[in-house]
Motif scaffolding. Structure first.
Motif, short mmCIF file in Angstrom:
data_model
loop_
_atom_site.label_atom_id
_atom_site.label_comp_id
_atom_site.label_asym_id
_atom_site.label_seq_id
_atom_site.Cartn_x
_atom_site.Cartn_y
_atom_site.Cartn_z
N LYS A 135 142.25 46.99 66.12
CA LYS A 135 143.48 47.47 65.48
C LYS A 135 143.23 48.76 64.69
N ARG A 136 142.02 48.86 64.09
CA ARG A 136 141.69 50.11 63.38
C ARG A 136 141.66 51.28 64.36
N GLU A 137 141.14 51.04 65.56
CA GLU A 137 141.04 52.11 66.55
C GLU A 137 142.40 52.52 67.09
N ARG A 138 143.40 51.68 66.97
CA ARG A 138 144.76 52.01 67.45
C ARG A 138 145.53 52.85 66.47
N ARG A 139 145.08 52.89 65.23
CA ARG A 139 145.81 53.64 64.20
C ARG A 139 145.78 55.14 64.50
N PRO A 140 146.84 55.83 64.08
CA PRO A 140 146.80 57.29 64.25
C PRO A 140 145.73 57.90 63.33
N PRO A 141 145.15 59.02 63.71
CA PRO A 141 144.10 59.64 62.88
C PRO A 141 144.67 60.09 61.54
N GLU A 142 143.84 59.96 60.51
CA GLU A 142 144.27 60.39 59.17
C GLU A 142 143.86 61.86 58.97
N ASP A 143 144.78 62.67 58.50
CA ASP A 143 144.50 64.10 58.33
C ASP A 143 144.09 64.43 56.94
#
Length: 135
Positions: free
Chosen positions: A127-135
């Motif tokens: 689920k962590r890998e599915r999150r959008p990248p944090e800028d």
């Protein structure tokens, strides 16, 4: 068939307490089934039976109700269907009279706890890998 229906080694129900009804079958037999009454329904009235003890009566009432019914229309012969219906009635009553073994509570093993935690970690990582990248 003897004068009674054996249920358990200690209990035999007299055939007089079992009601047998016959009717036309929808089973095998082709045109023969359309003109003969080969379907057999065996029923047993739990409340009216003097053969059962109070404890047995309560157990059967709790598990299958006040009337136990078994139907057979598998064969062309009424006599064979009668035997099948009585055997099924016997099985149903024996199952209702069986005393269930108490479950002894157990604890999860160390290995099962570790497998559960590993699965939780894998799911969290996915689920962590599915999150959008944090800028």
């Amino acid at each position: 068939m003897p004068e009674g229906l054996p249920i358990t080694p200690e209990l035999t129900i007299p055939l007089g307490e079992i009601t047998l009804r016959v009717s036309r079958s929808s089973g095998p037999g082709g045109q023969h089934a359309n003109v003969t009454a080969s379907r057999v329904e065996a029923s047993f009235d739990v409340l009216a039976s003097p053969s059962l003890s109070d404890a047995q009566r309560e157990r059967v009432l709790a598990r299958v109700g006040p009337r136990v019914v078994a139907v057979a229309q598998d064969e062309r012969s009424q006599a064979r269907n009668r035997e099948l219906a009585l055997a099924r009635l016997s099985e149903r009553l024996a199952g209702a009279l069986a005393v269930r073994k108490r479950r002894r509570p157990t604890r999860p093993t160390a290995a099962s706890r570790e497998r559960r935690l590993q699965a939780k970690r894998r799911e969290a990582q996915r689920k962590r890998e599915r999150r959008p990248p944090e800028d």
